[in-house]
Design a protein around this motif. Structure first.
Motif, short mmCIF file in Angstrom:
data_model
loop_
_atom_site.label_atom_id
_atom_site.label_comp_id
_atom_site.label_asym_id
_atom_site.label_seq_id
_atom_site.Cartn_x
_atom_site.Cartn_y
_atom_site.Cartn_z
N VAL A 1 -26.51 127.79 48.93
CA VAL A 1 -25.21 127.90 48.27
C VAL A 1 -25.34 128.93 47.16
O VAL A 1 -26.33 128.92 46.40
CB VAL A 1 -24.76 126.55 47.67
N ALA A 2 -24.38 129.85 47.06
CA ALA A 2 -24.40 130.89 46.04
C ALA A 2 -23.08 130.92 45.29
O ALA A 2 -22.00 130.82 45.90
CB ALA A 2 -24.68 132.26 46.66
N LEU A 3 -23.17 131.05 43.97
CA LEU A 3 -21.99 131.11 43.10
C LEU A 3 -22.03 132.42 42.31
O LEU A 3 -22.99 132.70 41.59
CB LEU A 3 -21.99 129.95 42.11
N LEU A 4 -20.97 133.21 42.45
CA LEU A 4 -20.84 134.46 41.69
C LEU A 4 -19.64 134.30 40.76
O LEU A 4 -18.54 133.99 41.21
CB LEU A 4 -20.63 135.64 42.63
N ASN A 5 -19.86 134.52 39.45
CA ASN A 5 -18.79 134.27 38.48
C ASN A 5 -18.80 135.29 37.35
O ASN A 5 -19.85 135.82 36.98
CB ASN A 5 -18.95 132.88 37.85
N PHE A 6 -17.61 135.50 36.79
CA PHE A 6 -17.50 136.26 35.56
C PHE A 6 -18.01 135.41 34.40
O PHE A 6 -17.94 134.18 34.44
CB PHE A 6 -16.05 136.67 35.29
N GLN A 7 -18.49 136.08 33.36
CA GLN A 7 -18.95 135.38 32.17
C GLN A 7 -18.91 136.35 31.00
O GLN A 7 -18.93 137.56 31.19
CB GLN A 7 -20.37 134.85 32.37
N ARG A 8 -18.84 135.81 29.80
CA ARG A 8 -18.95 136.67 28.64
C ARG A 8 -20.40 137.14 28.49
O ARG A 8 -21.32 136.41 28.81
CB ARG A 8 -18.49 135.94 27.38
N PHE B 1 -25.11 141.13 36.61
CA PHE B 1 -24.62 142.46 36.97
C PHE B 1 -23.58 142.89 35.94
O PHE B 1 -23.08 142.08 35.17
CB PHE B 1 -23.97 142.47 38.35
N GLY B 2 -23.25 144.17 35.98
CA GLY B 2 -22.16 144.66 35.15
C GLY B 2 -22.37 144.41 33.67
O GLY B 2 -21.45 143.95 32.98
N GLY B 3 -23.58 144.69 33.16
CA GLY B 3 -23.83 144.49 31.75
C GLY B 3 -23.83 143.04 31.31
O GLY B 3 -23.61 142.74 30.14
N GLY B 4 -24.06 142.14 32.26
CA GLY B 4 -24.10 140.72 31.94
C GLY B 4 -22.80 140.00 32.17
O GLY B 4 -22.70 138.78 31.96
N TYR B 5 -21.76 140.71 32.63
CA TYR B 5 -20.45 140.10 32.84
C TYR B 5 -20.31 139.35 34.16
O TYR B 5 -19.32 138.68 34.40
CB TYR B 5 -19.34 141.15 32.73
N LEU B 6 -21.31 139.48 35.00
CA LEU B 6 -21.32 138.74 36.27
C LEU B 6 -22.65 138.03 36.40
O LEU B 6 -23.70 138.60 36.13
CB LEU B 6 -21.15 139.69 37.46
N GLY B 7 -22.59 136.76 36.80
CA GLY B 7 -23.81 136.00 37.02
C GLY B 7 -23.82 135.42 38.44
O GLY B 7 -22.81 134.85 38.88
N LEU B 8 -24.93 135.60 39.14
CA LEU B 8 -25.07 135.11 40.50
C LEU B 8 -26.18 134.07 40.53
O LEU B 8 -27.34 134.37 40.24
CB LEU B 8 -25.41 136.27 41.45
N VAL B 9 -25.82 132.83 40.88
CA VAL B 9 -26.79 131.73 40.98
C VAL B 9 -26.81 131.25 42.43
O VAL B 9 -25.74 131.04 43.02
CB VAL B 9 -26.40 130.56 40.06
N SER B 10 -27.99 131.06 42.97
CA SER B 10 -28.09 130.56 44.33
C SER B 10 -29.27 129.61 44.44
O SER B 10 -30.20 129.64 43.63
CB SER B 10 -28.25 131.71 45.34
N GLY B 11 -29.24 128.75 45.46
CA GLY B 11 -30.34 127.82 45.68
C GLY B 11 -30.29 127.24 47.06
O GLY B 11 -29.26 127.29 47.75
N ARG B 12 -31.41 126.67 47.48
CA ARG B 12 -31.52 126.02 48.79
C ARG B 12 -31.41 124.51 48.59
O ARG B 12 -32.17 123.94 47.81
CB ARG B 12 -32.82 126.42 49.46
N VAL B 13 -30.48 123.91 49.29
CA VAL B 13 -30.20 122.47 49.12
C VAL B 13 -31.42 121.66 49.57
O VAL B 13 -32.01 121.93 50.62
CB VAL B 13 -28.95 122.06 49.92
N CYS B 14 -31.79 120.69 48.75
CA CYS B 14 -32.96 119.87 49.06
C CYS B 14 -32.53 118.45 49.45
O CYS B 14 -31.37 118.09 49.40
CB CYS B 14 -33.91 119.80 47.87
#
Length: 212
Positions: free
Chosen positions: A134-141, A199-212
C-alpha cells in the motif's frame, strides 16, 4: 462531491502538468507490482496515474480506479491512455472499497480528506492482505528554511480541497495534516518493509509498506 464534479475539468488539466510525472512514477514504483497483478487506486480522480500503473502490470494485469465523483471518472474515460483492456473504473466510496482483493493499493492526495483516515487504511490493507503493498502520496507543509511563502500556498490548496468548511486556512491545513499523519501511522502499524520519500522541496511525502 458537487465541488469535485464542478472542478473535474480543471483538476484534469492540473493533473497532466509535466512536472508531476516523476512523482507518479515514484508512487507506482513503490508498489513493486509484477506483470499480471491487480492494482487498485483509491480516489483515482481523472485517472492520471493509470498509465504508470498499467505499464507495470502489463496486458495480463488489471488496474481498478475507484472514485466517488462520476464526473472525474467520465474525464478519465476520455483519455485513450487511461482506458482499454484491463482498466476498470468504479464509482464508489474509497473508504469502503468495492474490491475484494488486490495485489497493491495506491492512494494519492486523498487520505487528508477522510474523517477517519486510519479506518480507510485498514480497509486497504485488508484488501491486499499479507504480502501486498500500500502506498500513500500526499501534500504536506515543508520545514525547509525557504518554505514559508509556499506554505501559504499549501494552506490555500487545502482550503480549496475542503469546500464548505468554516475553519481558517491555517486551521484547515492543521486538520488536513493530522489526518494524513493518522493514515501514515496506521500504515506503519500494519506493514513491514516501509519506505518514505519526499519530493518537491518536501511538499510531497510518499509512504509505502508491505502488509504483514
Amino acid at each position: 462531491m458537487s465541488f469535485y464534479a464542478r472542478w473535474a475539468a480543471v483538476y484534469d488539466r492540473v493533473s497532466r502538468l509535466p512536472g508531476l510525472r516523476s512523482w507518479r512514477t515514484s508512487a507506482a514504483d513503490a508498489l513493486a507490482v509484477d506483470a499480471g497483478d491487480t492494482v487498485v487506486e483509491m480516489g483515482c480522480g481523472t485517472g492520471a496515474n493509470v498509465p504508470e500503473l498499467r505499464e507495470r502490470v502489463g496486458p495480463m494485469g488489471r488496474v481498478v480506479g475507484v472514485d466517488l465523483t462520476r464526473e472525474m471518472l467520465d474525464r478519465a474515460r476520455t483519455h485513450s491512455t487511461r482506458t482499454g483492456s484491463g482498466v476498470h473504473y468504479l464509482q464508489a466510496d474509497a473508504t469502503r472499497p468495492p474490491v475484494e482483493s488486490a495485489d497493491a493499493v495506491l492512494a494519492t492526495f486523498v487520505v487528508g480528506l477522510f474523517p477517519d483516515p486510519a479506518a480507510a487504511v485498514d480497509a486497504w490493507c485488508d484488501c491486499v492482505g499479507p504480502g501486498g503493498r500500500v502506498a500513500l502520496l500526499n501534500f504536506q507543509r515543508s520545514d525547509h528554511a525557504l518554505a514559508v511563502p509556499l506554505n501559504l500556498v499549501f494552506e490555500g490548496f487545502v482550503r480549496l480541497s475542503s469546500p464548505g468548511s468554516r475553519l481558517s486556512a491555517g486551521s484547515q491545513a492543521d486538520a488536513f495534516e493530522r489526518r494524513v499523519a493518522a493514515a501514515r501511522r496506521r500504515l506503519i502499524e500494519r506493514t513491514v518493509d516501509r519506505r518514505y520519500r519526499t519530493f518537491g522541496g518536501g511538499y510531497l511525502g510518499l509512504v509505502s509498506g508491505r502488509v504483514c
